[in-house]
Design an enzyme around this catalytic site. Sequence first.
Site, PDB file in Angstrom:
ATOM      1  N   SER A   1     -20.724 -45.704  17.502  1.00 42.04           N
ATOM      2  CA  SER A   1     -21.438 -44.392  18.109  1.00 42.04           C
ATOM      3  C   SER A   1     -22.047 -44.993  19.401  1.00 42.04           C
ATOM      4  O   SER A   1     -22.481 -43.930  20.107  1.00 42.04           O
ATOM      5  CB  SER A   1     -21.692 -43.583  17.290  1.00 42.04           C
ATOM      6  OG  SER A   1     -20.521 -42.731  16.740  1.00 42.04           O
TER       7      SER A   1
ATOM      8  N   LYS B   1     -21.281 -43.886  22.771  1.00 42.09           N
ATOM      9  CA  LYS B   1     -21.102 -42.541  23.130  1.00 42.09           C
ATOM     10  C   LYS B   1     -22.026 -42.152  24.606  1.00 42.09           C
ATOM     11  O   LYS B   1     -21.797 -41.521  25.442  1.00 42.09           O
ATOM     12  CB  LYS B   1     -21.387 -41.583  22.175  1.00 42.09           C
ATOM     13  CG  LYS B   1     -20.304 -41.684  21.070  1.00 42.09           C
ATOM     14  CD  LYS B   1     -20.921 -40.834  19.641  1.00 42.09           C
ATOM     15  CE  LYS B   1     -19.561 -40.949  18.938  1.00 42.09           C
ATOM     16  NZ  LYS B   1     -19.949 -40.022  17.593  1.00 42.09           N
TER      17      LYS B   1
ATOM     18  N   TYR C   1     -10.731 -44.130  22.688  1.00 42.80           N
ATOM     19  CA  TYR C   1     -12.015 -44.151  22.000  1.00 42.80           C
ATOM     20  C   TYR C   1     -12.150 -45.112  20.993  1.00 42.80           C
ATOM     21  O   TYR C   1     -13.320 -45.641  20.960  1.00 42.80           O
ATOM     22  CB  TYR C   1     -12.239 -42.459  21.616  1.00 42.80           C
ATOM     23  CG  TYR C   1     -13.589 -42.307  20.500  1.00 42.80           C
ATOM     24  CD1 TYR C   1     -14.641 -42.545  20.881  1.00 42.80           C
ATOM     25  CD2 TYR C   1     -13.149 -42.405  19.153  1.00 42.80           C
ATOM     26  CE1 TYR C   1     -15.775 -42.193  20.113  1.00 42.80           C
ATOM     27  CE2 TYR C   1     -14.137 -42.392  18.426  1.00 42.80           C
ATOM     28  CZ  TYR C   1     -15.482 -42.127  18.830  1.00 42.80           C
ATOM     29  OH  TYR C   1     -16.564 -42.128  18.120  1.00 42.80           O
TER      30      TYR C   1
ATOM     31  N   TYR D   1     -27.750 -37.036  15.038  1.00 46.48           N
ATOM     32  CA  TYR D   1     -26.896 -36.033  14.530  1.00 46.48           C
ATOM     33  C   TYR D   1     -27.762 -35.186  13.579  1.00 46.48           C
ATOM     34  O   TYR D   1     -28.719 -34.509  14.150  1.00 46.48           O
ATOM     35  CB  TYR D   1     -25.942 -36.745  13.509  1.00 46.48           C
ATOM     36  CG  TYR D   1     -25.055 -37.813  14.306  1.00 46.48           C
ATOM     37  CD1 TYR D   1     -24.255 -37.455  15.220  1.00 46.48           C
ATOM     38  CD2 TYR D   1     -25.134 -39.130  13.645  1.00 46.48           C
ATOM     39  CE1 TYR D   1     -23.474 -38.781  15.860  1.00 46.48           C
ATOM     40  CE2 TYR D   1     -24.396 -40.059  14.351  1.00 46.48           C
ATOM     41  CZ  TYR D   1     -23.527 -39.740  15.201  1.00 46.48           C
ATOM     42  OH  TYR D   1     -22.668 -41.010  15.637  1.00 46.48           O
TER      43      TYR D   1
ATOM     44  N   VAL E   1     -22.232 -46.479  13.081  1.00 47.59           N
ATOM     45  CA  VAL E   1     -21.966 -46.919  11.756  1.00 47.59           C
ATOM     46  C   VAL E   1     -21.839 -48.502  11.500  1.00 47.59           C
ATOM     47  O   VAL E   1     -21.878 -48.817  10.425  1.00 47.59           O
ATOM     48  CB  VAL E   1     -20.660 -46.211  11.241  1.00 47.59           C
ATOM     49  CG1 VAL E   1     -21.000 -44.880  10.934  1.00 47.59           C
ATOM     50  CG2 VAL E   1     -19.510 -46.598  12.174  1.00 47.59           C
TER      51      VAL E   1
HETATM   52  N1  GLU Z   1     -15.806 -45.209  15.483  1.00 48.60           N
HETATM   53  C1  GLU Z   1     -16.541 -44.397  14.717  1.00 48.60           C
HETATM   54  C2  GLU Z   1     -16.074 -43.168  14.295  1.00 48.60           C
HETATM   55  O1  GLU Z   1     -15.681 -42.373  15.288  1.00 48.60           O
HETATM   56  C3  GLU Z   1     -17.929 -44.285  15.043  1.00 48.60           C
HETATM   57  C4  GLU Z   1     -18.799 -43.486  14.171  1.00 48.60           C
HETATM   58  C5  GLU Z   1     -20.276 -43.905  14.357  1.00 48.60           C
HETATM   59  O2  GLU Z   1     -20.634 -45.028  14.778  1.00 48.60           O
HETATM   60  O3  GLU Z   1     -21.344 -42.996  14.062  1.00 48.60           O
HETATM   61  O4  GLU Z   1     -15.652 -42.696  13.364  1.00 48.60           O
END
Ligand code: GLU
Length: 429
Positions: free
Chosen positions: A63, A66, A188, A240, A258
């Site tokens: 993430s 993003k 993605y 978040y 994550v």
């Molecule tokens: N590729 C992970 C997902 O979309 C990224 C989530 C994250 O790093 O918070 O579930």
Amino acid sequence: MRSPIPDYLLEVLDACGADAGAVADYIPELAAADPDRFGICVATVDGAVYAAGDADVEFTIQSMSKPFTYALALADRGVDEMDERVGVEPSGEAFNEISLDPETGRPRNAMINAGALLTHSLVDGEDADARSQRVLAGFSRFAGRDLVVDEDASSSEFASAHRNLGMAHLLKASGVLECDPVDVVEGYTRQCSITVSCRDLAMMAATLANAGTHPLTHERLLSRPVVRQVMSVMMTCGMYDAAGDWMTDVGIPAKSGVSGGVIGALPGQVGIAVFSPRLDTHGSSVRGVRVFERLSGDMGMHLMDVAQEGRSALRGSYVSEGEDPVTVYEMQGDLRFAGAETVVRAIAAADHSTTRVALDLTRVYRLHDVGRRMLLECVRRLELDGRDVLVIDPERTLPPAGSADGGLHVVDSLDEFVAAGEAPGPATG
Ligand code: GLU
């Protein structure tokens, strides 16, 4: 002398290393990560890089991709169009919550998966491959080296990406996603599987902190308005459902992933990246969060702990020697409203004993537009009062763009002006 900063970073790793949390296991490749890895890298906006621990170990960006994809989509589509397509409100929800704004059908922001999927689809490219290429090439430029996708991580995540597929179908059904939903999830997932080290992430974050210019390659990669938008959304939505705690405790625009990385970008100062795979219940690295709390406190990095810009803008004033003395106002630093106001206030209050007044901008490295307008108005008013105004400005910081010297009497230095025996002429513009 050996810099104390790497030693300080080692101390921080030592102090924040207690075990807690668990490695993400919903993506098979992540479950295999070594949970004890712990690295940090701090990159300043002028290109100094400090690293400690496992700063060169590579992991998938997840993430933390993003904000950078959001930046690319903003650069491609413009801020206005992106605002119509993706919201900027914190959702207060977990990263993978299936939620869209009930009124507009838009994802609430680009940091939760729903918004990140849509954002990926809005990056320039006529098909899924071209979009993925654009993302990989863009990230590589932010990092300052060629990055690659971990294909194994990508296919292992895609094989179990049911939730993200569900979200993409929902985006399609609500009419906000134009492309094929499966293509978007695949793209993605590849985006999340780009491999990086703390060193790469710190450079990427430092590019944001440096208002879009890469600190080492000096390439301008993003415009200031794009960076401002990305950093604002990182600040309010990057962590978040822990965004409020993060703002009060740490106060650095940030994003976690994550895989165990956390990045932070402190405007005008540094990009920071920490990596340690064990996660808390919000999906952020336990040690990563601790390190940020520690750095913010120790190093006064909280965004609301602002510099007293106004107090340092006016370096001093003096009357030069010689036949035709000049009252000189020396300014310094980054001049915005508060800084320019202290200069204007000092000039307005002065009872000048000389006909000539000089504004010395030699040490001003950035003049914000409000600072420029205030100083230009100051020049105009001094001239109305019958002063000859001289602008000492070797970098031509004050004249409005596209107007050469803009009707101002600009010189490179006071010495050069005195040696030339010049008399300042009246302003013409
Ligand atoms: N590729 C992970 C997902 O979309 C990224 C989530 C994250 O790093 O918070 O579930």
